[in-house]
Design an enzyme around this catalytic site. Sequence first.
Site, PDB file in Angstrom:
ATOM      1  N   ASP A  88       0.824  -1.214   0.000  1.00 49.34           N
ATOM      2  CA  ASP A  88       0.000   0.000   0.000  1.00 49.34           C
ATOM      3  C   ASP A  88       0.852   1.255   0.000  1.00 49.34           C
ATOM      4  OD1 ASP A  88       0.783  -0.618   2.721  1.00 49.34           O
ATOM      5  OD2 ASP A  88      -0.668   0.880   3.407  1.00 49.34           O
ATOM      6  N   GLU A 183       0.067  -1.327   5.652  1.00 48.94           N
ATOM      7  CA  GLU A 183       1.128  -0.941   6.579  1.00 48.94           C
ATOM      8  C   GLU A 183       1.051   0.532   6.923  1.00 48.94           C
ATOM      9  OE1 GLU A 183       5.279   0.483   7.666  1.00 48.94           O
ATOM     10  OE2 GLU A 183       3.906   1.115   6.067  1.00 48.94           O
TER      11      GLU A 183
END
Length: 419
Positions: A88, A183
């Site tokens: 991400d 994350e």
Amino acid sequence: MDFNTPFSYTATDRFLRYVQIDTQSDPTSPTIPSTEKQKDLGRLLVTELLEMGIGDAHLDEYGYVYASIPANTNKPNVPVICFCSHMDTAPDCSGKGVKPIVHHNYNGEDLVLPDDHSQIIKLAEHPDLKNQIGNDIITASGTTLLGADNKAGVAEIMDACYQLMQHPEIKHGTIKILFTPDEEIGRGVDKADIAKIGAFACYTMDGESAGNMENETFSADGVKLTINGVSSHPGFAQGKMESAIKIAGKIIAALPDGLSPEHTSGMQGFVHPVDMSGHVETAVIDFIIRDFDDSKLPEHADTIRRVADNVMKGYPNSTYILETHEQYRNMKNVLAQHPQIVDYGMEAMRRAGLQPKLCSIRGGTDGSRLSFMGLPTPNIFAGEHAFHSKQEWVSVQDMQKAVDTILHLCMVWEEKGLT
């Protein structure tokens, strides 16, 4: 293996593809992963891993990619190691429509980004550019972040997988691969299956300058301060109303400057209000508190409490509730019990021709939580700089050095094991 023999590196080509896939995570979403589009990159990575001949690569329902490369050594009992990066990108800056640009043979001048000329990557503000003269710098076009955090790490691990499959002369034990979602919003390993990984040690590829290795992170708590004021019709409020919004504002204003992120550096911790919401009757302030020393976190929470107590003296009919919850802890507490994990990482960087430097992170990584989940995990450089911004950049040569480091790590563990 002689790494002076030219590799056909694939990290750059992979990176240029990956950054064009929007994988921005969403802290307001209750789903796992927080955005379904993160799986778009996950599916591509699985396809590429399968094409390499890594037959167990798969994407699970939560958006995690798992894969393993079987050992090719005759040595018994070589520990299983894992490499991890997150897919991400940060919510801070748009990751949609990324247009990566390769600036070949960087000459030391400021880089003006073409789609927004106000976005200038200045040598004076990015000191590591001094080490990049003659290298190839990748940026975005000026309207989005680049996504080097952490697609540089993803591309490096993928390239290392490719090299391991192409070069069986690189001897290694079993290698596990983990790519995580979310994350950037603190949920990166919420659903990671440690038993499935089955590794003794892990390395996240999510650091900054080439040669850096991070074995220490902040310890982190979240604090929620709920203020209960007194509401009244504003036309008849004299002597009655005690606005929770105004109380919250005074508490924030009274926090000591010396404990704010903008006034701290190095090994100093901080107290940081990150969100405020509410109305006259009730207001909520969310804080993050950080320090490298676990014992100082309660002290930082007490600072908020003392400030609140002092402000509330002026509002005798109002009250507050202070709640603290653990977020993550300094991974050094775990890594200190397994010094060879860090030592082997430093040795791998030396073998890759780098001068390794052990650093502390003023933040956290997936490795922080993985370490406390039973998988000790320091963080190795990926080459990303100015992350979470439109001025994010990475160099081709640093990514290639990261690939070399991964490959050397595989060989070091095969040579030395747990000795």
